[in-house]
Motif scaffolding. Structure first.
Motif, PDB file in Angstrom:
ATOM      1  N   ALA A  82      40.807 113.377 113.880  1.00  0.00           N
ATOM      2  CA  ALA A  82      42.079 113.803 113.289  1.00  0.00           C
ATOM      3  C   ALA A  82      43.120 112.690 113.343  1.00  0.00           C
ATOM      4  CB  ALA A  82      42.603 115.054 113.993  1.00  0.00           C
ATOM      5  N   ALA A  83      43.037 111.823 114.359  1.00  0.00           N
ATOM      6  CA  ALA A  83      43.952 110.682 114.439  1.00  0.00           C
ATOM      7  C   ALA A  83      43.689 109.707 113.295  1.00  0.00           C
ATOM      8  CB  ALA A  83      43.787 109.976 115.786  1.00  0.00           C
ATOM      9  N   LEU A  84      42.409 109.508 112.979  1.00  0.00           N
ATOM     10  CA  LEU A  84      42.046 108.645 111.852  1.00  0.00           C
ATOM     11  C   LEU A  84      42.517 109.255 110.533  1.00  0.00           C
ATOM     12  CD1 LEU A  84      38.430 107.806 113.032  1.00  0.00           C
ATOM     13  CD2 LEU A  84      40.285 106.161 112.819  1.00  0.00           C
ATOM     14  N   TYR A  85      42.330 110.551 110.397  1.00  0.00           N
ATOM     15  CA  TYR A  85      42.702 111.246 109.160  1.00  0.00           C
ATOM     16  C   TYR A  85      44.214 111.197 108.949  1.00  0.00           C
ATOM     17  CZ  TYR A  85      42.647 114.966 105.604  1.00  0.00           C
ATOM     18  OH  TYR A  85      42.786 115.687 104.451  1.00  0.00           O
ATOM     19  N   LEU A  86      44.976 111.412 110.027  1.00  0.00           N
ATOM     20  CA  LEU A  86      46.436 111.373 109.914  1.00  0.00           C
ATOM     21  C   LEU A  86      46.918 109.952 109.609  1.00  0.00           C
ATOM     22  CD1 LEU A  86      49.142 112.808 110.078  1.00  0.00           C
ATOM     23  CD2 LEU A  86      49.112 112.491 112.571  1.00  0.00           C
ATOM     24  N   ALA A  87      46.294 108.955 110.227  1.00  0.00           N
ATOM     25  CA  ALA A  87      46.648 107.563 109.940  1.00  0.00           C
ATOM     26  C   ALA A  87      46.377 107.234 108.482  1.00  0.00           C
ATOM     27  CB  ALA A  87      45.852 106.634 110.852  1.00  0.00           C
ATOM     28  N   GLU A  88      45.261 107.710 107.989  1.00  0.00           N
ATOM     29  CA  GLU A  88      44.881 107.495 106.589  1.00  0.00           C
ATOM     30  C   GLU A  88      45.903 108.131 105.653  1.00  0.00           C
ATOM     31  OE1 GLU A  88      40.471 107.501 105.404  1.00  0.00           O
ATOM     32  OE2 GLU A  88      41.173 109.484 104.838  1.00  0.00           O
ATOM     33  N   TRP A  89      46.303 109.363 105.964  1.00  0.00           N
ATOM     34  CA  TRP A  89      47.303 110.048 105.138  1.00  0.00           C
ATOM     35  C   TRP A  89      48.627 109.290 105.177  1.00  0.00           C
ATOM     36  CZ3 TRP A  89      52.112 112.162 106.071  1.00  0.00           C
ATOM     37  CH2 TRP A  89      52.649 112.930 105.028  1.00  0.00           C
ATOM     38  N   ALA A  90      49.006 108.800 106.340  1.00  0.00           N
ATOM     39  CA  ALA A  90      50.268 108.066 106.473  1.00  0.00           C
ATOM     40  C   ALA A  90      50.261 106.804 105.619  1.00  0.00           C
ATOM     41  CB  ALA A  90      50.514 107.715 107.940  1.00  0.00           C
ATOM     42  N   ILE A  91      49.143 106.078 105.631  1.00  0.00           N
ATOM     43  CA  ILE A  91      49.043 104.849 104.850  1.00  0.00           C
ATOM     44  C   ILE A  91      49.168 105.146 103.358  1.00  0.00           C
ATOM     45  CG2 ILE A  91      47.432 103.017 104.165  1.00  0.00           C
ATOM     46  CD1 ILE A  91      46.413 103.075 107.079  1.00  0.00           C
ATOM     47  N   LYS A  92      48.668 106.304 102.932  1.00  0.00           N
ATOM     48  CA  LYS A  92      48.762 106.701 101.532  1.00  0.00           C
ATOM     49  C   LYS A  92      50.132 107.295 101.193  1.00  0.00           C
ATOM     50  CE  LYS A  92      43.802 107.684 101.133  1.00  0.00           C
ATOM     51  NZ  LYS A  92      43.462 106.849  99.966  1.00  0.00           N
ATOM     52  N   ASN A  93      50.922 107.626 102.220  1.00  0.00           N
ATOM     53  CA  ASN A  93      52.244 108.223 102.013  1.00  0.00           C
ATOM     54  C   ASN A  93      53.278 107.512 102.887  1.00  0.00           C
ATOM     55  OD1 ASN A  93      51.668 110.979 100.392  1.00  0.00           O
ATOM     56  ND2 ASN A  93      50.036 110.650 101.876  1.00  0.00           N
ATOM     57  N   PRO A  94      53.457 106.216 102.705  1.00  0.00           N
ATOM     58  CA  PRO A  94      54.329 105.443 103.600  1.00  0.00           C
ATOM     59  C   PRO A  94      55.793 105.863 103.563  1.00  0.00           C
ATOM     60  CG  PRO A  94      53.739 104.146 101.657  1.00  0.00           C
ATOM     61  CD  PRO A  94      52.882 105.385 101.633  1.00  0.00           C
ATOM     62  N   ALA A 124      57.933 131.563 116.676  1.00  0.00           N
ATOM     63  CA  ALA A 124      59.096 130.730 116.969  1.00  0.00           C
ATOM     64  C   ALA A 124      59.994 130.552 115.740  1.00  0.00           C
ATOM     65  CB  ALA A 124      58.637 129.368 117.465  1.00  0.00           C
ATOM     66  N   GLY A 125      59.572 131.077 114.584  1.00  0.00           N
ATOM     67  CA  GLY A 125      60.373 130.938 113.382  1.00  0.00           C
ATOM     68  C   GLY A 125      60.314 129.557 112.764  1.00  0.00           C
ATOM     69  N   ILE A 126      59.213 128.854 113.013  1.00  0.00           N
ATOM     70  CA  ILE A 126      59.044 127.502 112.482  1.00  0.00           C
ATOM     71  C   ILE A 126      58.236 127.563 111.189  1.00  0.00           C
ATOM     72  CG2 ILE A 126      58.038 125.216 112.892  1.00  0.00           C
ATOM     73  CD1 ILE A 126      58.560 125.653 115.878  1.00  0.00           C
ATOM     74  N   TYR A 127      58.833 127.065 110.109  1.00  0.00           N
ATOM     75  CA  TYR A 127      58.170 127.052 108.816  1.00  0.00           C
ATOM     76  C   TYR A 127      57.039 126.027 108.830  1.00  0.00           C
ATOM     77  CZ  TYR A 127      57.482 125.949 103.863  1.00  0.00           C
ATOM     78  OH  TYR A 127      56.934 125.713 102.639  1.00  0.00           O
ATOM     79  N   TRP A 128      55.908 126.383 108.222  1.00  0.00           N
ATOM     80  CA  TRP A 128      54.787 125.444 108.141  1.00  0.00           C
ATOM     81  C   TRP A 128      54.114 125.544 106.781  1.00  0.00           C
ATOM     82  CZ3 TRP A 128      49.890 127.331 107.164  1.00  0.00           C
ATOM     83  CH2 TRP A 128      49.700 128.707 107.360  1.00  0.00           C
ATOM     84  N   GLU A 129      53.507 124.455 106.375  1.00  0.00           N
ATOM     85  CA  GLU A 129      52.703 124.432 105.163  1.00  0.00           C
ATOM     86  C   GLU A 129      51.589 123.412 105.342  1.00  0.00           C
ATOM     87  OE1 GLU A 129      55.134 123.355 101.897  1.00  0.00           O
ATOM     88  OE2 GLU A 129      55.521 121.324 102.599  1.00  0.00           O
ATOM     89  N   GLU A 130      50.468 123.682 104.712  1.00  0.00           N
ATOM     90  CA  GLU A 130      49.335 122.769 104.822  1.00  0.00           C
ATOM     91  C   GLU A 130      49.485 121.637 103.819  1.00  0.00           C
ATOM     92  OE1 GLU A 130      44.464 122.956 104.352  1.00  0.00           O
ATOM     93  OE2 GLU A 130      45.564 124.713 105.129  1.00  0.00           O
ATOM     94  N   VAL A 131      49.327 120.416 104.306  1.00  0.00           N
ATOM     95  CA  VAL A 131      49.404 119.243 103.443  1.00  0.00           C
ATOM     96  C   VAL A 131      48.117 119.157 102.616  1.00  0.00           C
ATOM     97  CG1 VAL A 131      49.504 116.720 103.400  1.00  0.00           C
ATOM     98  CG2 VAL A 131      50.889 118.002 105.058  1.00  0.00           C
TER      99      VAL A 131
END
Length: 360
Positions: A164-176, A322-329
């Motif tokens: 998941a760390a690799l996947y999140l890093a990959e997403w970040a690089i594509k969405n700087p 907790a009333g925290i809004y969430w959505e799947e990327v």
């Protein structure tokens, strides 16, 4: 070589390069594709190229993976060649060892000799409790991590990098744009892969790595320095270089004042939902962040691997409570890093200001 053959060889080389530098499990390598390519006239060239892209790679020469890993890789590669009888072994110049060689009698012996020489060098190296994994970035730069050779070491799983760390890093690089010129706080940084990739590819203003295990923090600081960043200092000659810090952050003990001091614009976390107790602690931190930065609450991205039907359910339940809004990327196309392709990985985007309806 036909264009399609060249493209196939390039893709194969890239797969071997990325998987070897990241020390991925050997069965995950495209061995069958290699066997097919080695039957072609250019098989010898390909074998030498694989050697240069793996154990002879400049990154690998400087930061060797586990000695055992390199030994097993070379042994498997040699066995594939010998079993397939595509190349003559040492001392067998001109000797035909299979029907494939009858078609190409001039196949040189150098590739297999080079493999044996590389194996001999590896056999002379000393094994260590630490190894290196390197991940190539689109820019040509790389992130290199010193990790424990044991999955669980010193009572923690934070000394290795998870998918998941690799996947999140990959997403970040594509969405700087989500990180550029912003202050980013990472919760549970572990070995530091995601944060280091963001620091190198997304140009944040500042990045705060955090964890709470002493051994993890020590290794994390070492990985930050290993990748050329100075802790708690701006690099005056490079304005694009972020201010980087490593914080000791225990989710059960951190206070609102400590979290507020970070003034984070973005918060990230990867593969931290591995048990109910930790999940509840994470939600506690998120609620605190929402309260202490109510006027300027950070955007949060949490990535996790779905290992069972229960993974993530408690987290989502507690977010809604907790009333925290969430959505799947939405999933992103293309794979930069060699994580397991069959892994089901999710990234949730959270908004902490509490003024949205709950759920998707």
């Amino acid at each position: 070589m036909a264009p399609e053959d060249h493209e196939g060889a390039t893709s194969l080389l890239q797969s071997f390069e990325r998987r070897f530098l990241a020390a991925r499990a050997l069965p995950s390598f495209p061995w069958q594709s290699l066997e097919e390519k080695l039957r072609e006239p250019s098989g010898s060239e390909l074998l030498l190229a694989i050697l240069q892209k793996t154990v002879k790679h400049p990154v690998c020469v400087q930061h060797l993976p586990s000695v055992k890993y390199a030994r097993c890789f070379l042994s498997k590669l040699i066995k594939k060649v010998n079993d397939g009888q595509w190349l003559p072994g040492p001392g067998h110049i001109g000797e035909h060892r299979g029907p494939q060689l009858c078609q190409h009698e001039a196949v040189p012996t150098e590739p297999l000799d080079a493999l044996y020489e590389a194996l001999a060098e590896v056999l002379m190296a000393k094994e260590s409790s630490q190894c290196h994994r390197s991940y190539l970035l689109p820019s040509g730069d790389s992130v290199t991590l010193s990790e424990s050779t044991a999955i669980v070491s010193h009572g923690t799983t934070g000394l290795v990098t998870w998918d998941a760390a690799l996947y999140l890093a990959e997403w970040a690089i594509k969405n700087p744009a989500a990180f550029t010129d912003r202050t980013v706080l990472e919760l549970g940084s572990g070995a530091g892969l995601t944060g280091l990739a963001i620091c190198k590819a997304c140009y944040p203003r500042a990045f705060i790595f955090s964890d709470c295990h002493g051994q993890v923090l020590e290794q994390l600081r070492g990985n930050v320095l290993l990748n050329g960043f100075s802790l708690e200092l701006y690099t005056p000659t490079d304005p694009s270089s972020p201010k980087v810090t490593v914080a000791d952050l225990d989710w059960d003990e951190v206070t609102a004042a400590q979290l507020s001091a970070f003034q984070a614009d973005v918060v990230i976390a990867a593969d931290v939902l591995y048990c109910g107790e930790v999940t509840l602690s994470l939600v506690r931190v998120l609620k605190m962040l929402s309260a202490c930065q109510r006027m300027n609450a950070p955007v949060v991205y949490v990535a996790y691997t779905i290992r069972s039907q229960d993974t993530g359910k408690l987290f989502i339940t507690e977010l809604e409570r907790a009333g925290i809004y969430w959505e799947e990327v939405p999933p992103h196309a293309g794979q930069l890093f060699p994580y397991e392709e069959h892994s089901a990985i999710v990234i949730l985007k959270l908004v902490l200001n509490g003024c949205h309806s709950v759920g998707r």
